[in-house]
Design a protein around this motif. Structure first.
Motif, PDB file in Angstrom:
ATOM      1  N   THR A 149      49.189  53.429  16.214  1.00  0.00           N
ATOM      2  CA  THR A 149      49.119  52.362  15.272  1.00  0.00           C
ATOM      3  C   THR A 149      49.566  52.797  13.800  1.00  0.00           C
ATOM      4  O   THR A 149      49.982  53.995  13.703  1.00  0.00           O
ATOM      5  CB  THR A 149      47.491  52.503  14.866  1.00  0.00           C
ATOM      6  OG1 THR A 149      47.073  53.404  14.247  1.00  0.00           O
ATOM      7  CG2 THR A 149      46.498  52.087  16.071  1.00  0.00           C
TER       8      THR A 149
ATOM      9  N   PRO B 221      48.412  52.853  10.780  1.00  0.00           N
ATOM     10  CA  PRO B 221      47.665  53.764  10.084  1.00  0.00           C
ATOM     11  C   PRO B 221      47.626  55.297  10.413  1.00  0.00           C
ATOM     12  O   PRO B 221      47.508  56.116   9.844  1.00  0.00           O
ATOM     13  CB  PRO B 221      46.375  53.368   9.978  1.00  0.00           C
ATOM     14  CG  PRO B 221      46.280  51.846  10.211  1.00  0.00           C
ATOM     15  CD  PRO B 221      47.532  51.667  11.023  1.00  0.00           C
ATOM     16  N   GLN B 222      47.684  55.201  12.132  1.00  0.00           N
ATOM     17  CA  GLN B 222      47.926  56.615  12.403  1.00  0.00           C
ATOM     18  C   GLN B 222      49.182  57.485  11.957  1.00  0.00           C
ATOM     19  O   GLN B 222      49.149  58.454  11.590  1.00  0.00           O
ATOM     20  CB  GLN B 222      48.010  56.700  13.993  1.00  0.00           C
ATOM     21  CG  GLN B 222      48.491  57.757  14.905  1.00  0.00           C
ATOM     22  CD  GLN B 222      49.143  57.653  16.121  1.00  0.00           C
ATOM     23  OE1 GLN B 222      48.843  56.611  16.642  1.00  0.00           O
ATOM     24  NE2 GLN B 222      49.629  58.673  16.766  1.00  0.00           N
TER      25      GLN B 222
ATOM     26  N   ARG C 233      48.344  58.590   8.469  1.00  0.00           N
ATOM     27  CA  ARG C 233      47.602  59.773   8.657  1.00  0.00           C
ATOM     28  C   ARG C 233      48.374  61.184   8.834  1.00  0.00           C
ATOM     29  O   ARG C 233      48.162  62.185   8.166  1.00  0.00           O
ATOM     30  CB  ARG C 233      46.553  59.833   9.533  1.00  0.00           C
ATOM     31  CG  ARG C 233      45.157  58.900   9.493  1.00  0.00           C
ATOM     32  CD  ARG C 233      44.046  59.310  10.346  1.00  0.00           C
ATOM     33  NE  ARG C 233      44.438  59.690  11.809  1.00  0.00           N
ATOM     34  CZ  ARG C 233      44.456  58.437  12.434  1.00  0.00           C
ATOM     35  NH1 ARG C 233      44.245  57.425  12.068  1.00  0.00           N
ATOM     36  NH2 ARG C 233      44.596  59.074  13.759  1.00  0.00           N
TER      37      ARG C 233
ATOM     38  N   ASP D 248      44.530  61.876   5.688  1.00  0.00           N
ATOM     39  CA  ASP D 248      43.235  60.747   6.608  1.00  0.00           C
ATOM     40  C   ASP D 248      43.037  59.556   5.475  1.00  0.00           C
ATOM     41  O   ASP D 248      42.793  58.706   5.904  1.00  0.00           O
ATOM     42  CB  ASP D 248      42.305  61.855   6.879  1.00  0.00           C
ATOM     43  CG  ASP D 248      42.496  62.614   8.119  1.00  0.00           C
ATOM     44  OD1 ASP D 248      43.589  62.416   8.618  1.00  0.00           O
ATOM     45  OD2 ASP D 248      41.565  63.441   8.355  1.00  0.00           O
TER      46      ASP D 248
ATOM     47  N   GLY E  52      45.466  56.921   5.542  1.00  0.00           N
ATOM     48  CA  GLY E  52      45.276  56.164   6.862  1.00  0.00           C
ATOM     49  C   GLY E  52      44.192  55.406   6.869  1.00  0.00           C
ATOM     50  O   GLY E  52      44.153  54.243   7.360  1.00  0.00           O
TER      51      GLY E  52
ATOM     52  N   SER F 266      43.965  51.197   7.186  1.00  0.00           N
ATOM     53  CA  SER F 266      43.048  50.704   8.779  1.00  0.00           C
ATOM     54  C   SER F 266      42.083  49.569   8.074  1.00  0.00           C
ATOM     55  O   SER F 266      42.261  48.581   8.637  1.00  0.00           O
ATOM     56  CB  SER F 266      42.245  51.812   9.129  1.00  0.00           C
ATOM     57  OG  SER F 266      43.297  53.022   9.598  1.00  0.00           O
TER      58      SER F 266
ATOM     59  N   GLN G  37      50.445  45.565  12.458  1.00  0.00           N
ATOM     60  CA  GLN G  37      49.987  46.143  13.768  1.00  0.00           C
ATOM     61  C   GLN G  37      50.487  45.216  14.733  1.00  0.00           C
ATOM     62  O   GLN G  37      50.749  45.596  16.000  1.00  0.00           O
ATOM     63  CB  GLN G  37      48.608  46.640  13.549  1.00  0.00           C
ATOM     64  CG  GLN G  37      48.202  47.258  14.862  1.00  0.00           C
ATOM     65  CD  GLN G  37      48.843  48.467  15.296  1.00  0.00           C
ATOM     66  OE1 GLN G  37      49.418  49.251  14.089  1.00  0.00           O
ATOM     67  NE2 GLN G  37      49.043  49.052  16.546  1.00  0.00           N
TER      68      GLN G  37
ATOM     69  N   LEU H 105      43.298  49.041  16.133  1.00  0.00           N
ATOM     70  CA  LEU H 105      43.095  49.699  14.649  1.00  0.00           C
ATOM     71  C   LEU H 105      41.636  50.260  14.655  1.00  0.00           C
ATOM     72  O   LEU H 105      41.635  51.449  14.112  1.00  0.00           O
ATOM     73  CB  LEU H 105      43.335  48.679  13.762  1.00  0.00           C
ATOM     74  CG  LEU H 105      44.791  48.191  13.234  1.00  0.00           C
ATOM     75  CD1 LEU H 105      44.965  46.978  12.223  1.00  0.00           C
ATOM     76  CD2 LEU H 105      45.322  49.426  12.551  1.00  0.00           C
TER      77      LEU H 105
ATOM     78  N   ASP I 255      41.775  54.352  15.333  1.00  0.00           N
ATOM     79  CA  ASP I 255      41.947  54.802  13.727  1.00  0.00           C
ATOM     80  C   ASP I 255      40.537  55.114  13.260  1.00  0.00           C
ATOM     81  O   ASP I 255      40.427  56.001  12.110  1.00  0.00           O
ATOM     82  CB  ASP I 255      42.701  53.956  12.882  1.00  0.00           C
ATOM     83  CG  ASP I 255      43.936  54.056  13.052  1.00  0.00           C
ATOM     84  OD1 ASP I 255      44.628  55.067  13.539  1.00  0.00           O
ATOM     85  OD2 ASP I 255      44.694  52.807  13.037  1.00  0.00           O
TER      86      ASP I 255
ATOM     87  N   LYS J 176      38.681  58.819  15.329  1.00  0.00           N
ATOM     88  CA  LYS J 176      39.000  59.890  14.398  1.00  0.00           C
ATOM     89  C   LYS J 176      37.679  59.942  13.932  1.00  0.00           C
ATOM     90  O   LYS J 176      37.593  61.424  13.490  1.00  0.00           O
ATOM     91  CB  LYS J 176      39.977  59.070  13.626  1.00  0.00           C
ATOM     92  CG  LYS J 176      40.234  59.951  12.292  1.00  0.00           C
ATOM     93  CD  LYS J 176      41.193  61.165  12.766  1.00  0.00           C
ATOM     94  CE  LYS J 176      41.282  61.803  11.443  1.00  0.00           C
ATOM     95  NZ  LYS J 176      42.135  63.309  11.946  1.00  0.00           N
TER      96      LYS J 176
END
Length: 654
Positions: A118, A120-121, A124, A129, A132, A136, A297, A402, A406, A410
């Motif tokens: 993704t 946002p990954q 990060r 973090d 990200g 997200s 995304q 997502l 994410d 996580k």
């Protein structure tokens, strides 16, 4: 129900049209469920569900990109803007084809090399973090409350208009429910049946079929509409197009904007506000396109699922060629509707026309209803359904990706198995469907040109997205501190400029915001002390980066100086006639957009020079690997072909 059946009968739809549509829907759902099955009894892994097991070929990548992109937003929204303002709105499409070249060469290869699930990954891994997680949440809200709702609402509006169902409602268990909301529910269910169960593999491979209906049906609809117009004008389809073009570009319509890709502000101020002249080539449209195609995304996920970097690159070139067809599918029908109703209405007085174009977004469904014969109506309807359903399916899948990868994996269940992840993804998709169904009417009721609404308010976030993502990918000194504060400032800056400069075209506002954010980001990154020693760049790579830094830096400075000269020259002669004064003409077509484009091009020189010379880098900087940017001869030829077609279109329709 009797009134609904009567309305459909009066709309001109015959049983054969409905059979074509039903056949298409059965084929779509059947194919999607077939592709959803667990092969050899094996459970789907997270990679299978969210990235199709990285099995997509170039033609699947390209077709799925276009199927995810083209929805009711284009068929209805862009056609509506074509009705109101003209073909200049096609700049979003033709410039997107050029943008895909840039993304395929410079951005997607880095993401594939990093094995990104993704967007946002990536944030990060590249920053921290917090960045990200922030993006997200931002994307999830955008997908559910802007993308899903707008596509479903515009799709239902179109179906209502085509079938003559406006204003009708049914009683269900004592509750009165509008037909439009029932259509939205139906679209969500069809898209959800196969996408929620099967994941990206079902979405991408059914998109290959859907893009065939979408492009083929769309082109046939445009051709047949012109042919039917030609009957009233005493000519054929090409003769009808030629007469329409001549009538809207000569005589009393000399300053009409409908067949000009570059709009002059003095000719149509409201159209210029939507598509501000040359700014639609070198202005904020680049922010929209880079943000949408590179860091969105549900779009870029198709490229991330490719079998290899080479397959992904070829897929983006294929998508670029398909993208150039879209104006002929969706914008020309809108202009046809304008010509019939306003441009030359006396030529069509003998026709028995049904329905009205009450708002601009009614144009495309009104044209289908009145100018497509039996059989073609069903095909046109199937093309529209393909556009809507494919986009909704992609959005469901990306929304689930997502949240699951994410947020859930996580922060909620770090040891989740593949089965847990897949089940969570399905549950999230169902939840997104329900929330969007509840929110759709309050958010989107009463719009005239929804395409412009979507572009403007999506544009609130793109300046920050391009800055944070782009520099994170390409500049070794891009810092987490700069990324966090840029993310925080992005939306407030968009709101502030909207309030302070409400009469300035939103593409210009986005450009000004980008200039401020990119300057802020670079300054904060340079002064951020959280850095480590950088690896020595090879002499060959250093020489290449410095050479391009000089070229791009020089080009950026020239553009900024030229824009300044034109702006000052125009200010010194405020009453000059654009038809006789070069400064007045250039200001009239928005030449000041080169301030933005100069900065966009020139900032590349900063990070190229920095990457070559600086002895330090951010602690999480990506390694510099210029080999990722190498392309095949086929990619080069394809890129040249796309740019040549775009150049010819602008020469012919300037």
């Amino acid at each position: 129900m009797n009134s609904i059946m009567q309305a459909i009968s009066n709309s001109g739809f015959k049983p054969i049209d409905m059979l074509i549509l039903v056949f298409y829907l059965i084929l779509l759902v059947g194919l999607g469920l077939f592709l959803s099955r667990n092969k050899d009894g094996k459970e789907k892994t997270a990679n299978d569900y969210f990235l199709a097991g990285n099995t997509l070929t170039w033609w699947a990548v390209g077709a799925s990109l276009i199927a995810a992109n083209i929805s009711a937003e284009q068929f209805i929204g862009m056609s509506g803007t074509g009705f109101a303002d003209g073909i200049a709105i096609a700049a979003y499409e033709v410039m997107a084809a050029v943008t895909l070249i840039v993304i395929g060469k410079f951005l997607l290869p880095i993401m594939l090399d990093r094995k990104i699930f993704t967007i946002p990954q990536f944030l990060r891994e590249r920053y921290n973090d917090g960045v990200g997680l922030a993006f997200s949440i931002l994307w999830l809200f955008l997908y559910v409350f802007v993308n899903l709702t707008s596509v479903a609402w515009l799709g239902a509006l179109a179906i209502e208009q085509i079938l003559g169902l406006q204003g009708l409602a049914v009683d269900i268990c004592g509750f009165t429910v509008s037909v439009r909301m029932l259509i939205i529910l139906f679209l969500f269910v069809i898209a959800g049946i196969y996408s929620i169960y099967g994941g990206l593999a079902s979405v991408a491979w059914t998109d290959v079929m859907q893009v065939t209906f979408l492009v083929g049906g769309g082109l046939i609809t445009a051709y047949v509409a012109l042919k039917e117009m030609g009957v009233s004008l005493g000519t054929d389809a090409f003769g009808a197009f030629n007469k329409m073009f001549t009538d809207l570009t000569t005589g009393a319509n000399l300053t009409d904007t409908h067949f000009h890709l570059i709009i002059q502000e003095s000719h149509n101020a409201s159209a210029f506000a939507n598509v501000p002249g040359i700014a639609a080539v070198v202005g904020g449209v680049w922010l929209t396109n880079l943000g949408y195609w590179g860091f969105n995304q549900y779009i870029i996920q198709k490229g991330l699922a490719a079998k290899s970097i080479d397959e992904a690159k070829k897929g983006l070139i294929f998508a670029g060629f398909l993208k150039i067809l879209i104006p002929f599918i969706v914008v020309i029908p809108g202009i046809c509707a304008y010509y019939i109703l306003k441009g030359s209405p006396e030529s069509f007085t003998s026709m028995d026309l049904h329905g009205h174009v009450n708002v601009s977004d009614d144009a495309y469904p009104w044209l289908i209803r009145n100018f497509t014969p039996t059989g073609i109506k069903g095909l046109s309807f199937a093309a529209l359904a393909a556009a809507i359903i494919s986009s909704l399916a992609s959005m469901f899948n990306s929304t689930s990706t997502l949240f699951t990868m994410d947020i859930y994996k996580k922060y909620i269940n770090k040891t989740a198995s593949d089965k847990n992840l897949v089940n969570c993804g399905r549950l999230v998709s169902i939840s997104a469907l329900i929330i969007a169904l509840i929110a759709v009417k309050p958010l989107l009721g009463g719009l005239d040109q929804a395409f412009q609404y979507i572009q403007e308010y999506s544009g609130f976030i793109y300046p920050g997205i391009i800055t944070v993502f782009g520099l994170g990918l390409l500049w070794k000194r891009a810092s987490s501190l700069a990324a966090v504060w840029t993310a925080i400032l992005t939306i407030p800056m968009g709101v502030l400029f909207k309030v302070v400069m409400p009469d300035v075209a939103f593409q210009f506002r986005a450009g000004y915001i980008f200039i401020i954010l990119i300057t802020f980001f670079v300054i904060v990154s340079i002064f951020d002390k959280n850095s480590v020693s950088a690896e020595e760049v090879s002499a060959e790579d250093k020489e290449r980066m410095l050479r391009w830094a000089k070229i791009l830096g020089g080009a950026g400075v020239i553009m900024i100086i030229a824009a300044a000269i034109v702006t000052i020259g125009g200010a010194m002669t405020p009453d000059a006639n654009p038809d006789s004064s070069i400064f007045a003409y250039l200001n009239d077509i928005g030449f000041q957009a080169f301030f933005f484009f100069g900065v966009l091009v020139g900032q590349c020189a900063i990070w190229l020079y920095s990457n070559a010379k600086d002895k330090v880098k951010d602690t999480k900087a990506l390694p510099i690997n210029l080999k990722l940017f190498s392309t095949t001869r086929g990619y080069t030829y394809g890129s040249i072909g796309i740019c040549t077609i775009v150049l010819l279109l602008y020469i012919l329709l300037w």
